[in-house]
Design a protein around this motif. Sequence first.
Motif, PDB file in Angstrom:
ATOM      1  N   THR A  99       0.822  -1.202   0.000  1.00 29.23           N
ATOM      2  CA  THR A  99       0.000   0.000   0.000  1.00 29.23           C
ATOM      3  C   THR A  99       0.860   1.257   0.000  1.00 29.23           C
ATOM      4  O   THR A  99       0.563   2.226  -0.705  1.00 29.23           O
ATOM      5  CB  THR A  99      -0.937   0.015   1.227  1.00 29.23           C
ATOM      6  N   ILE A 100       1.922   1.241   0.805  1.00 31.53           N
ATOM      7  CA  ILE A 100       2.846   2.377   0.811  1.00 31.53           C
ATOM      8  C   ILE A 100       3.433   2.588  -0.581  1.00 31.53           C
ATOM      9  O   ILE A 100       3.570   3.735  -1.047  1.00 31.53           O
ATOM     10  CB  ILE A 100       3.973   2.158   1.847  1.00 31.53           C
ATOM     11  N   THR A 101       3.745   1.490  -1.273  1.00 28.41           N
ATOM     12  CA  THR A 101       4.313   1.586  -2.626  1.00 28.41           C
ATOM     13  C   THR A 101       3.320   2.201  -3.602  1.00 28.41           C
ATOM     14  O   THR A 101       3.650   3.148  -4.341  1.00 28.41           O
ATOM     15  CB  THR A 101       4.720   0.194  -3.125  1.00 28.41           C
ATOM     16  N   THR A 102       2.080   1.686  -3.617  1.00 34.53           N
ATOM     17  CA  THR A 102       1.092   2.188  -4.581  1.00 34.53           C
ATOM     18  C   THR A 102       0.695   3.633  -4.273  1.00 34.53           C
ATOM     19  O   THR A 102       0.515   4.441  -5.191  1.00 34.53           O
ATOM     20  CB  THR A 102      -0.165   1.295  -4.578  1.00 34.53           C
ATOM     21  N   VAL A 103       0.564   3.956  -2.980  1.00 32.32           N
ATOM     22  CA  VAL A 103       0.232   5.329  -2.604  1.00 32.32           C
ATOM     23  C   VAL A 103       1.392   6.267  -2.893  1.00 32.32           C
ATOM     24  O   VAL A 103       1.203   7.407  -3.342  1.00 32.32           O
ATOM     25  CB  VAL A 103      -0.176   5.407  -1.116  1.00 32.32           C
ATOM     26  N   SER A 104       2.620   5.789  -2.686  1.00 35.74           N
ATOM     27  CA  SER A 104       3.807   6.619  -2.938  1.00 35.74           C
ATOM     28  C   SER A 104       3.947   6.958  -4.411  1.00 35.74           C
ATOM     29  O   SER A 104       4.286   8.099  -4.770  1.00 35.74           O
ATOM     30  CB  SER A 104       5.070   5.898  -2.450  1.00 35.74           C
ATOM     31  N   ILE A 105       3.696   5.982  -5.269  1.00 40.85           N
ATOM     32  CA  ILE A 105       3.760   6.239  -6.719  1.00 40.85           C
ATOM     33  C   ILE A 105       2.735   7.296  -7.102  1.00 40.85           C
ATOM     34  O   ILE A 105       3.024   8.242  -7.855  1.00 40.85           O
ATOM     35  CB  ILE A 105       3.521   4.940  -7.514  1.00 40.85           C
ATOM     36  N   THR A 106       1.515   7.156  -6.552  1.00 37.91           N
ATOM     37  CA  THR A 106       0.459   8.126  -6.838  1.00 37.91           C
ATOM     38  C   THR A 106       0.835   9.509  -6.319  1.00 37.91           C
ATOM     39  O   THR A 106       0.713  10.515  -7.033  1.00 37.91           O
ATOM     40  CB  THR A 106      -0.858   7.668  -6.187  1.00 37.91           C
ATOM     41  N   ALA A 107       1.305   9.571  -5.073  1.00 39.41           N
ATOM     42  CA  ALA A 107       1.655  10.859  -4.454  1.00 39.41           C
ATOM     43  C   ALA A 107       2.810  11.523  -5.193  1.00 39.41           C
ATOM     44  O   ALA A 107       2.798  12.737  -5.420  1.00 39.41           O
ATOM     45  CB  ALA A 107       2.018  10.640  -2.984  1.00 39.41           C
ATOM     46  N   TYR A 108       3.804  10.742  -5.576  1.00 42.33           N
ATOM     47  CA  TYR A 108       4.969  11.287  -6.284  1.00 42.33           C
ATOM     48  C   TYR A 108       4.554  11.870  -7.631  1.00 42.33           C
ATOM     49  O   TYR A 108       5.018  12.946  -8.027  1.00 42.33           O
ATOM     50  CB  TYR A 108       6.008  10.194  -6.476  1.00 42.33           C
ATOM     51  N   THR A 109       3.638  11.170  -8.304  1.00 47.38           N
ATOM     52  CA  THR A 109       3.132  11.666  -9.593  1.00 47.38           C
ATOM     53  C   THR A 109       2.389  12.981  -9.405  1.00 47.38           C
ATOM     54  O   THR A 109       2.546  13.924 -10.195  1.00 47.38           O
ATOM     55  CB  THR A 109       2.199  10.621 -10.235  1.00 47.38           C
ATOM     56  N   TRP A 110       1.576  13.059  -8.361  1.00 45.98           N
ATOM     57  CA  TRP A 110       0.836  14.289  -8.081  1.00 45.98           C
ATOM     58  C   TRP A 110       1.785  15.450  -7.782  1.00 45.98           C
ATOM     59  O   TRP A 110       1.590  16.559  -8.282  1.00 45.98           O
ATOM     60  CB  TRP A 110      -0.089  14.071  -6.883  1.00 45.98           C
ATOM     61  N   ILE A 111       2.784  15.197  -6.964  1.00 45.83           N
ATOM     62  CA  ILE A 111       3.725  16.265  -6.595  1.00 45.83           C
ATOM     63  C   ILE A 111       4.492  16.755  -7.820  1.00 45.83           C
ATOM     64  O   ILE A 111       4.668  17.973  -8.023  1.00 45.83           O
ATOM     65  CB  ILE A 111       4.722  15.770  -5.518  1.00 45.83           C
ATOM     66  N   LEU A 112       4.940  15.835  -8.663  1.00 48.99           N
ATOM     67  CA  LEU A 112       5.656  16.229  -9.884  1.00 48.99           C
ATOM     68  C   LEU A 112       4.772  17.083 -10.784  1.00 48.99           C
ATOM     69  O   LEU A 112       5.222  18.093 -11.346  1.00 48.99           O
ATOM     70  CB  LEU A 112       6.132  14.985 -10.638  1.00 48.99           C
ATOM     71  N   SER A 113       3.516  16.670 -10.948  1.00 51.67           N
ATOM     72  CA  SER A 113       2.585  17.431 -11.789  1.00 51.67           C
ATOM     73  C   SER A 113       2.339  18.813 -11.202  1.00 51.67           C
ATOM     74  O   SER A 113       2.248  19.811 -11.935  1.00 51.67           O
ATOM     75  CB  SER A 113       1.253  16.672 -11.918  1.00 51.67           C
ATOM     76  N   TRP A 114       2.239  18.890  -9.894  1.00 49.70           N
ATOM     77  CA  TRP A 114       2.015  20.166  -9.209  1.00 49.70           C
ATOM     78  C   TRP A 114       3.181  21.122  -9.435  1.00 49.70           C
ATOM     79  O   TRP A 114       2.993  22.289  -9.790  1.00 49.70           O
ATOM     80  CB  TRP A 114       1.800  19.885  -7.725  1.00 49.70           C
ATOM     81  N   VAL A 115       4.394  20.624  -9.242  1.00 52.54           N
ATOM     82  CA  VAL A 115       5.588  21.455  -9.431  1.00 52.54           C
ATOM     83  C   VAL A 115       5.712  21.880 -10.891  1.00 52.54           C
ATOM     84  O   VAL A 115       6.008  23.041 -11.195  1.00 52.54           O
ATOM     85  CB  VAL A 115       6.849  20.702  -8.981  1.00 52.54           C
ATOM     86  N   SER A 116       5.461  20.946 -11.806  1.00 47.80           N
ATOM     87  CA  SER A 116       5.541  21.255 -13.235  1.00 47.80           C
ATOM     88  C   SER A 116       4.504  22.301 -13.631  1.00 47.80           C
ATOM     89  O   SER A 116       4.802  23.222 -14.418  1.00 47.80           O
ATOM     90  CB  SER A 116       5.330  19.973 -14.050  1.00 47.80           C
ATOM     91  N   LEU A 117       3.309  22.198 -13.071  1.00 41.90           N
ATOM     92  CA  LEU A 117       2.253  23.152 -13.384  1.00 41.90           C
ATOM     93  C   LEU A 117       2.615  24.544 -12.881  1.00 41.90           C
ATOM     94  O   LEU A 117       2.395  25.544 -13.586  1.00 41.90           O
ATOM     95  CB  LEU A 117       0.940  22.685 -12.740  1.00 41.90           C
ATOM     96  N   GLN A 118       3.182  24.625 -11.696  1.00 39.03           N
ATOM     97  CA  GLN A 118       3.581  25.924 -11.167  1.00 39.03           C
ATOM     98  C   GLN A 118       4.686  26.544 -12.018  1.00 39.03           C
ATOM     99  O   GLN A 118       4.708  27.759 -12.240  1.00 39.03           O
ATOM    100  CB  GLN A 118       4.046  25.777  -9.713  1.00 39.03           C
TER     101      GLN A 118
END
Length: 378
Positions: A99-118
């Motif tokens: 669960t930590i792995t699947t949630v981490s992949i999701t969270a990391y993708t979200w953070i990257l998209s957020w930084v890229s969008l900014q």
Amino acid sequence: MPEILGAQESIDNILDITSKYFLIKEVYSLSQDYMRLSVIPRELGRSIDHVKKLYKDLMSRNYQIILRESEKEFILEIYRLRNIGRVSRRAFILFLLLTITTVSITAYTWILSWVSLQRDLGIAYMDLSILLRTVILVCGILFVLALHEFGHFVVSRILGIASTIPLFIPGVPGITLGTFGAVIFMRALPSTLEDLAILAIAGPLAGFLASLVLSLYGLSLSIVIPPTTSLPSETVPINVVPMIFLILENMFFSGAKGYVLLSPEALAAYLLILIHFMNLLPVGQLDGGQIMRSIVSPRVHISTSFLLVTILLLFSLITRDAFLTGIGIFLLIIFLITGLSTPNPVASYEKFSSVSKKIVVLIIWVTLLFLTMPVPVT
């Protein structure tokens, strides 16, 4: 012969314990696995106390009781419980790591998209390590899910019901939160309907409070984009938000003009609150359904569940709203799996016992439903 004698002795022992609290009028069925008795409470004014005491005595011997009123007589059913087993340390660690792995992949993708969008918008972003922020987001998501289940777990232990520790369920990375939540397995239902209501509300209340903390943190990281800014194609407008989220958003961005760009942490809190809303709806064996079971008869509970699911599905077809359609389909599945059979744990005449406790649970339930209810935004 020794096995048969041993079984009879066990039955006699169960009957002797039962006789301390109820007069046995007639025996309809008698075996080691199931007993059906016509009984008379020894003290009608203390029938609830007797139910709880008998429940506790027999639960320690691996039996559960269900007391019903049928044709002007009280029927006591005694079931031998099946062991729920234990969640082994190995299984707990394995599912947690997955669960930590699947949630981490999701969270990391979200953070990257957020930084890229900014960056694309030319907005300064927090100088915080992407990996560190991913860890914080993962911990926030798992904290909310764990606290929800621990709410149930703690109350079940207080009520004397054996249960497993929360088991996290991994999901598909990138889809919603990357997890299907967490679950605990209980040995039996509580002894009374009021205890069922308390047990059911404990999880959503704990989870909602944790979601509230994550919402405050996430909204503090969110930003407002001027209305003249051209939004990138990857931004998705949100048409409905939970009531509490709307209230907090107005607090954080009162008077601001433009678009609120939710941070990944705020988005996670937004989804978790909506999940709590669905879980609070009075359908099947969702927590809201269990609360409803503690108030109304099984027939009314089933009818209410079916009516709510039907209304939501019809309304989603009329409005063609994908969000409502998703909720309707989810509730339909829950109803078909868990909502067609809803036996009460105790007799119907006990359902209005301890009115004060039920009023408190009802107030909390209605309040949580109101605060997590999705409302349209313009």
